[in-house]
Design an enzyme around this catalytic site. Structure first.
Site, short mmCIF file in Angstrom:
data_model
loop_
_atom_site.label_atom_id
_atom_site.label_comp_id
_atom_site.label_asym_id
_atom_site.label_seq_id
_atom_site.Cartn_x
_atom_site.Cartn_y
_atom_site.Cartn_z
N CYS A 138 0.83 -1.20 0.00
CA CYS A 138 0.00 0.00 0.00
C CYS A 138 0.87 1.26 0.00
O CYS A 138 0.62 2.19 -0.77
CB CYS A 138 -0.93 -0.03 1.22
SG CYS A 138 -2.09 1.35 1.27
N CYS A 139 1.91 1.28 0.85
CA CYS A 139 2.82 2.44 0.87
C CYS A 139 3.53 2.57 -0.47
O CYS A 139 3.77 3.69 -0.94
CB CYS A 139 3.85 2.29 1.98
SG CYS A 139 3.27 2.72 3.63
N CYS A 219 -1.09 8.26 7.68
CA CYS A 219 -2.42 7.92 7.16
C CYS A 219 -3.33 7.43 8.30
O CYS A 219 -2.87 6.82 9.27
CB CYS A 219 -2.32 6.82 6.12
SG CYS A 219 -1.46 7.31 4.62
N CYS A 222 -3.30 3.78 9.64
CA CYS A 222 -2.01 3.31 10.16
C CYS A 222 -1.44 4.22 11.24
O CYS A 222 -0.24 4.21 11.50
CB CYS A 222 -1.00 3.19 9.01
SG CYS A 222 -1.60 2.14 7.68
N CYS A 245 7.76 4.00 5.82
CA CYS A 245 6.90 3.85 4.65
C CYS A 245 7.64 3.37 3.41
O CYS A 245 7.01 2.86 2.48
CB CYS A 245 6.20 5.16 4.34
SG CYS A 245 7.30 6.49 3.86
S1 SF4 Z 1 0.58 4.55 5.73
FE1 SF4 Z 1 -1.04 2.94 5.62
S2 SF4 Z 1 -2.72 3.75 4.38
FE2 SF4 Z 1 -0.91 5.10 4.11
S3 SF4 Z 1 0.02 4.37 2.25
FE3 SF4 Z 1 1.05 3.30 3.95
S4 SF4 Z 1 -0.10 1.38 4.35
FE4 SF4 Z 1 -1.34 2.73 2.98
#
Ligand code: SF4
Length: 261
Positions: A138-139, A219, A222, A245
């Site tokens: 996701c990051c 985010c 998280c 991240c």
């Molecule tokens: S911090 Fe969490 S929601 Fe944001 S990009 Fe990374 S995994 Fe995705």
């Protein structure tokens, strides 16, 4: 290394690392550290932004709890400096409001709101819940790839990591590189006392979530309150074995070696 979804694997991060470029950056950062390592942050930023990398340097900011300090310093040397904000589409509304307030207060003229590509989101995270299954992917999708694209055309970028954050950050050089471009850790040597003093002097506003006890804000899915007695970033990815991240390892892997903004 975490499991990577097949969809996320299809997202390429720039060109493969060029060994000649790495050698060139090794030599350049060694020279720059010799010249600028001891320089106070404001003078260092002035030199990097208005001279050494004029027109080719950007600040990357999370607009998180400590971001106002570096944004303020940069605004003092050049309000037209490009500022990249990675809008993952998962931020707290308070962060977006804080971003807008700081832009106005500091007079920044070139803040770039960088979102992930809709087609990439559709392919790799159609339901928006990739973070819960694979936060590294996701990051990668929402931060690493958009940042690499946003930094295309820049020779250097500025970030706000500090040695007092500990861990791998405790040995940060003032100037380093990520195999593609120079990274200026302009406030790497700042202590908490220095931060507090400058914060007061500049009359900087706090991130709205600080009043609720948050010491590091990323985010929404998280970020949680820091654990009692643990570090400022202990509320980040608290439900996962993850501390950073990945934007500081732009080689397309999930190996986080030097920390996030
Ligand atoms: S911090 Fe969490 S929601 Fe944001 S990009 Fe990374 S995994 Fe995705």
């Amino acid at each position: 290394m975490a499991e990577i979804s097949p969809q996320a694997m299809e997202i390429a991060v720039g060109a493969p690392v060029d060994p000649d470029k790495v050698k060139e950056l090794d030599a350049l950062t060694a020279t720059l550290n010799t010249q600028y390592d001891e320089m106070p942050s404001l003078e260092l930023l002035d030199a990097m932004i208005n001279n050494v990398f004029k027109g080719k340097i950007a600040l990357v900011s999370s607009f998180g709890t400590e971001a106002a300090l570096l944004l303020s310093l940069v605004s003092q040397v050049n309000k037209n400096t490009p500022v990249i904000f990675l809008d993952t589409l998962k931020h707290f509304p308070e962060t977006l409001e804080y971003r807008d307030d700081l832009i106005k207060k500091l007079g920044l003229t070139d803040v770039r709101n960088i979102e992930p590509e809709p087609s990439a989101l559709k392919a790799a995270d159609p339901d928006g819940d990739l973070w819960s299954r694979n936060p590294d992917a996701c990051c990668y999708l929402r931060k690493v790839v958009p940042l690499e694209e946003a930094l295309s055309g820049f020779d250097a970028w500025i970030n706000g990591r500090k040695r007092i954050h500990g861990g791998s950050r405790s040995k940060l050089d003032t100037i380093e590189h990520d195999d593609r471009r120079v990274k200026v850790n302009a406030i790497a040597d700042w202590t908490q006392e220095m931060i507090d003093e400058e914060w007061q002097k500049q009359g900087l506003p706090e991130h709205p979530m600080v009043q609720w006890g948050y010491t590091s804000v990323g985010c929404k899915p998280c970020t949680s309150l820091p654990k009692p007695g643990e570090g400022k970033r202990s509320g980040r990815w608290a439900q996962f074995d993850k501390q950073e991240c990945g934007i500081h390892s732009l080689d397309g892997t999930w190996e986080d070696t030097s920390g996030g903004i």
